[in-house]
Scaffold this motif. Sequence first.
Motif, PDB file in Angstrom:
ATOM      1  N   TYR A  98      -2.130  -0.405  -8.298  1.00 16.09           N
ATOM      2  CA  TYR A  98      -2.572   0.978  -8.107  1.00 16.09           C
ATOM      3  C   TYR A  98      -3.639   1.086  -7.020  1.00 16.09           C
ATOM      4  O   TYR A  98      -4.508   1.955  -7.068  1.00 16.09           O
ATOM      5  CB  TYR A  98      -3.086   1.586  -9.416  1.00 16.09           C
ATOM      6  N   SER A  99      -3.571   0.211  -6.050  1.00 19.25           N
ATOM      7  CA  SER A  99      -4.437   0.286  -4.880  1.00 19.25           C
ATOM      8  C   SER A  99      -3.565   0.576  -3.670  1.00 19.25           C
ATOM      9  O   SER A  99      -2.337   0.600  -3.769  1.00 19.25           O
ATOM     10  CB  SER A  99      -5.204  -1.025  -4.703  1.00 19.25           C
ATOM     11  N   PHE A 100      -4.180   0.817  -2.511  1.00 17.07           N
ATOM     12  CA  PHE A 100      -3.380   1.107  -1.329  1.00 17.07           C
ATOM     13  C   PHE A 100      -2.736  -0.185  -0.824  1.00 17.07           C
ATOM     14  O   PHE A 100      -3.124  -1.294  -1.192  1.00 17.07           O
ATOM     15  CB  PHE A 100      -4.220   1.772  -0.242  1.00 17.07           C
ATOM     16  N   MET A 101      -1.745  -0.032   0.038  1.00 14.64           N
ATOM     17  CA  MET A 101      -0.909  -1.151   0.462  1.00 14.64           C
ATOM     18  C   MET A 101      -1.669  -2.054   1.445  1.00 14.64           C
ATOM     19  O   MET A 101      -1.868  -1.691   2.601  1.00 14.64           O
ATOM     20  CB  MET A 101       0.372  -0.639   1.118  1.00 14.64           C
ATOM     21  N   PHE A 102      -2.048  -3.217   0.991  1.00  7.07           N
ATOM     22  CA  PHE A 102      -2.687  -4.215   1.844  1.00  7.07           C
ATOM     23  C   PHE A 102      -1.707  -5.355   2.054  1.00  7.07           C
ATOM     24  O   PHE A 102      -1.250  -5.975   1.104  1.00  7.07           O
ATOM     25  CB  PHE A 102      -3.977  -4.719   1.197  1.00  7.07           C
ATOM     26  N   GLU A 103      -1.366  -5.612   3.316  1.00 15.49           N
ATOM     27  CA  GLU A 103      -0.334  -6.599   3.654  1.00 15.49           C
ATOM     28  C   GLU A 103       0.953  -6.272   2.899  1.00 15.49           C
ATOM     29  O   GLU A 103       1.527  -7.099   2.195  1.00 15.49           O
ATOM     30  CB  GLU A 103      -0.809  -8.018   3.344  1.00 15.49           C
ATOM     31  N   ALA A 104       1.413  -5.050   3.079  1.00 10.71           N
ATOM     32  CA  ALA A 104       2.520  -4.511   2.288  1.00 10.71           C
ATOM     33  C   ALA A 104       3.841  -5.187   2.628  1.00 10.71           C
ATOM     34  O   ALA A 104       4.086  -5.600   3.757  1.00 10.71           O
ATOM     35  CB  ALA A 104       2.628  -3.000   2.506  1.00 10.71           C
ATOM     36  N   VAL A 105       4.691  -5.262   1.620  1.00  7.85           N
ATOM     37  CA  VAL A 105       6.044  -5.804   1.751  1.00  7.85           C
ATOM     38  C   VAL A 105       7.009  -4.760   1.196  1.00  7.85           C
ATOM     39  O   VAL A 105       6.805  -4.242   0.090  1.00  7.85           O
ATOM     40  CB  VAL A 105       6.196  -7.137   0.996  1.00  7.85           C
ATOM     41  N   THR A 106       8.050  -4.446   1.956  1.00  6.99           N
ATOM     42  CA  THR A 106       9.060  -3.484   1.525  1.00  6.99           C
ATOM     43  C   THR A 106      10.277  -4.238   1.003  1.00  6.99           C
ATOM     44  O   THR A 106      10.790  -5.145   1.658  1.00  6.99           O
ATOM     45  CB  THR A 106       9.473  -2.558   2.673  1.00  6.99           C
ATOM     46  N   PHE A 107      10.771  -3.847  -0.166  1.00  7.54           N
ATOM     47  CA  PHE A 107      11.871  -4.532  -0.823  1.00  7.54           C
ATOM     48  C   PHE A 107      13.203  -3.904  -0.416  1.00  7.54           C
ATOM     49  O   PHE A 107      13.241  -2.783   0.117  1.00  7.54           O
ATOM     50  CB  PHE A 107      11.703  -4.463  -2.336  1.00  7.54           C
ATOM     51  N   PRO A 108      14.314  -4.577  -0.679  1.00  6.58           N
ATOM     52  CA  PRO A 108      15.624  -3.994  -0.346  1.00  6.58           C
ATOM     53  C   PRO A 108      15.896  -2.664  -1.037  1.00  6.58           C
ATOM     54  O   PRO A 108      16.675  -1.857  -0.532  1.00  6.58           O
ATOM     55  CB  PRO A 108      16.611  -5.075  -0.816  1.00  6.58           C
ATOM     56  N   CYS A 109      15.252  -2.426  -2.181  1.00  5.91           N
ATOM     57  CA  CYS A 109      15.454  -1.162  -2.892  1.00  5.91           C
ATOM     58  C   CYS A 109      14.722  -0.003  -2.234  1.00  5.91           C
ATOM     59  O   CYS A 109      14.892   1.147  -2.659  1.00  5.91           O
ATOM     60  CB  CYS A 109      15.016  -1.298  -4.347  1.00  5.91           C
ATOM     61  N   GLY A 110      13.869  -0.266  -1.235  1.00  5.57           N
ATOM     62  CA  GLY A 110      13.119   0.781  -0.555  1.00  5.57           C
ATOM     63  C   GLY A 110      11.707   0.959  -1.048  1.00  5.57           C
ATOM     64  O   GLY A 110      10.905   1.639  -0.397  1.00  5.57           O
ATOM     65  N   HIS A 111      11.360   0.371  -2.195  1.00  4.27           N
ATOM     66  CA  HIS A 111       9.993   0.462  -2.707  1.00  4.27           C
ATOM     67  C   HIS A 111       9.101  -0.557  -2.013  1.00  4.27           C
ATOM     68  O   HIS A 111       9.573  -1.582  -1.514  1.00  4.27           O
ATOM     69  CB  HIS A 111       9.978   0.235  -4.220  1.00  4.27           C
ATOM     70  N   THR A 112       7.814  -0.259  -2.014  1.00  5.58           N
ATOM     71  CA  THR A 112       6.842  -1.078  -1.307  1.00  5.58           C
ATOM     72  C   THR A 112       5.696  -1.424  -2.246  1.00  5.58           C
ATOM     73  O   THR A 112       5.290  -0.606  -3.083  1.00  5.58           O
ATOM     74  CB  THR A 112       6.295  -0.327  -0.077  1.00  5.58           C
ATOM     75  N   SER A 113       5.171  -2.628  -2.116  1.00  3.64           N
ATOM     76  CA  SER A 113       3.981  -3.036  -2.862  1.00  3.64           C
ATOM     77  C   SER A 113       3.129  -3.908  -1.961  1.00  3.64           C
ATOM     78  O   SER A 113       3.594  -4.401  -0.927  1.00  3.64           O
ATOM     79  CB  SER A 113       4.354  -3.788  -4.144  1.00  3.64           C
ATOM     80  N   CYS A 114       1.879  -4.085  -2.339  1.00  5.97           N
ATOM     81  CA  CYS A 114       1.003  -4.935  -1.547  1.00  5.97           C
ATOM     82  C   CYS A 114       1.443  -6.386  -1.658  1.00  5.97           C
ATOM     83  O   CYS A 114       2.181  -6.756  -2.576  1.00  5.97           O
ATOM     84  CB  CYS A 114      -0.446  -4.764  -1.985  1.00  5.97           C
ATOM     85  N   GLY A 115       0.979  -7.213  -0.731  1.00  7.61           N
ATOM     86  CA  GLY A 115       1.476  -8.575  -0.646  1.00  7.61           C
ATOM     87  C   GLY A 115       1.263  -9.383  -1.906  1.00  7.61           C
ATOM     88  O   GLY A 115       2.147 -10.141  -2.322  1.00  7.61           O
ATOM     89  N   ASN A 116       0.103  -9.245  -2.567  1.00  9.76           N
ATOM     90  CA  ASN A 116      -0.175 -10.042  -3.758  1.00  9.76           C
ATOM     91  C   ASN A 116       0.596  -9.572  -4.977  1.00  9.76           C
ATOM     92  O   ASN A 116       0.687 -10.305  -5.964  1.00  9.76           O
ATOM     93  CB  ASN A 116      -1.671 -10.010  -4.068  1.00  9.76           C
ATOM     94  N   CYS A 117       1.121  -8.369  -4.946  1.00  7.89           N
ATOM     95  CA  CYS A 117       1.928  -7.867  -6.071  1.00  7.89           C
ATOM     96  C   CYS A 117       3.410  -8.159  -5.892  1.00  7.89           C
ATOM     97  O   CYS A 117       4.206  -7.795  -6.750  1.00  7.89           O
ATOM     98  CB  CYS A 117       1.726  -6.354  -6.235  1.00  7.89           C
ATOM     99  N   SER A 118       3.786  -8.762  -4.775  1.00  2.78           N
ATOM    100  CA  SER A 118       5.191  -9.044  -4.514  1.00  2.78           C
ATOM    101  C   SER A 118       5.640 -10.194  -5.407  1.00  2.78           C
ATOM    102  O   SER A 118       5.154 -11.322  -5.271  1.00  2.78           O
ATOM    103  CB  SER A 118       5.402  -9.410  -3.041  1.00  2.78           C
TER     104      SER A 118
END
Length: 722
Positions: A98-118
């Motif tokens: 629930y924080s803003f995207m830091f070092e974000a990664v986008t998944f094949p489904c189109g959703h995005t999360s920060c790098g450590n939550c991947s």
Amino acid sequence: MALASQHESTIDTANLERSSYSMASNCKAVRIADLIYLAETRDFQRCLEGLRNAYMNLGLSFDDTLSVIKKIVEKVREDVKDCLSSIAHDPIVCSGCYSFMFEAVTFPCGHTSCGNCSKAACLLCSERFQCNERQKNIVIALVVKHFWSNECQGIVLRNAGSDKLKHKLYREAVDLYDQSLTKYPGDHIALANRAHALLCLGRPAEALADADAAIASCPLWARGHARRSSALQALGRAEEACAALLLCTAICEDQASLQFTEDLANMVHRLLVGESKRNKSRRQTSLLHESSSTATSSPEHLPRDGFLFASGFASSSSTSAMDTSDPLGHHTSDSLGHHTSDSLGHHTSDPLSRPASGSGHFKKIWKELSLRTSDQPPRPHFLRNVLARYTTGIEAIRENCHASHTKLPVNHDLKPDDLECSLCMRLLWQPVSTPCGHTFCLSCLNRSLDHRPSCPLCKASLVKILADRRFLQCDFVDAITRRVFPEEFAVREKQMQTELDTLSEAGRDPNCPIPIFVATVALPFVPCPLHVFEPRYKLMIRRCMESGTREFGMCGPVDNFGYYDYGTTLEIRDIRYLPDGRSVLNTVGKRRFKVVQRSERDGYNVATVQFVEDDTSLPMDETKKLHDQVRRNVETWLGRMPAAARRQIFDCYGEMPAVELNYWTKPHGPDWLWWLASVLPIHHLTKYSLLGMVQLRQRILLLQQNLLRFLKDTWRMEVPKP
């Protein structure tokens, strides 16, 4: 004689104890089943009260408590999921921390999360993938740099503090968290991690303040409630600690729910065992009082509780699972239910939850905090109060976490050029991110993949996503474009809608050109399978599918680059994509047309056409007789044909269609005539001439001639002039 009597008395006593133990075990199993049923029916208040009474009378084990708590948590999570379903997820916020995207990664489904939550699965849709194949999204990194530069520095400091925390350097960790919060005020992850460090330093009051601040900043983040529960346990506030941990268990992600459930069951078990021991001690003291007052020293006068003996709490020498060696009765390695988190607060087992053997000072502090929690007797109805506090907490979360978007900074230097597609040089429309981290318009990426299965910028292989054919738009980039540049987005949307309307009018508006596939002569109502491998036709078919028309024209080739004036529109019934980008179409003919004006669009042919229909105003008596005669000839021919040959024809073209009612009024005549024209081995120019005929009789006569020649084994056929 006396020895035999004594031996028999010993045997009777042992049998009595075994009988009492068996009766207690059966009663305990029935009681656990009843409690699970109450939890299943969501009667949590009676379930928790029954659990407390069972501890007082039966002495339940940790496994019994865990089975009941698991069922309660299961139903609570279902209710919370329905209760919080109205809270829409903000695409620009990571769904894990629930924080803003830091070092974000986008998944094949189109959703995005920060790098450590991947992780190995998306936290929103649970779709699994290999996260090591995904690179940092370049466009999102640029947006984050423009909007949250100071916060990014705070996250770097927070990550450094988390490293210190893992190495048990608590004071250094607290200092780094302090610096992080100056850069990123209200960072709930830094607040929760600092609360954990303060608790390890023996400062539970300050830890509780940080945990409360983390919850106020982000009520939906489960780790904040877990930190609050640990601090409350250290302060001896068991009732509030249980409620906080139950709230944490209800809203946490699925991966961490089991660990939190075990921690909650362990906490409830310790508290109820402590209360049970105190009640047992008071009962024994009362019995001794009564024994001394009546001057009766014989043990036969003391009432014996079979349940207490069976459960192992009948005497001080009992060796149950919760013995006197540990006043808290630990069943897990964490007496306070602690959990560590990585730099962004992800749930892991806490290496700091139990003191090391050599840390004498910290071990002493830990024991004092644990004894403070277990020695304080809970109120008689503390489980009921836990449930009430939990309900209040859920209502507060639902009220505070309304469906609102994250506020974006007003002062920023982000420009529309930063969100342009590098292929079409326009604002990103339906942005799609590749595994290499680049982002393009969906239509632009598809056009590029028609020519080469690699990224247009870095040339990384995209064979895998091309084989999957799943291009879902990046929700973060789309949300940022809509919010930051609404006017530019509206203009771009209008452009795309105009293009789509133009494509969808093909075949409806006579002045709108239709796409032309130049390959063969197709006939109405006859299947026409196609193998599409040229880039221009890949684009044409994709546009037909996107516009919803699912139709295009088919004309036979003439000369080198031209095509005939007459053709047939084909309807796409099914499409199957091959891993290398090619496709196989299952189409069927619909309408005949005549080309009026030729043109070209993006490499493929388009044409303005005039649809051709039969002249049904002519007399039809002779035509009907001729029709019936030819139909009988065809049926005779099929009947005399070998079964294997007939089966091959039916497998390729289908069975011969039945005769329709009032077939002479149809714009293209009966369907079976076109089926016959596709089955007979006639020249393609003959088929071409059939498309231009507007009289049914003329078409039947031509087919009759070719059929009679075929029946007489005359394979030389006259080729009529077009």
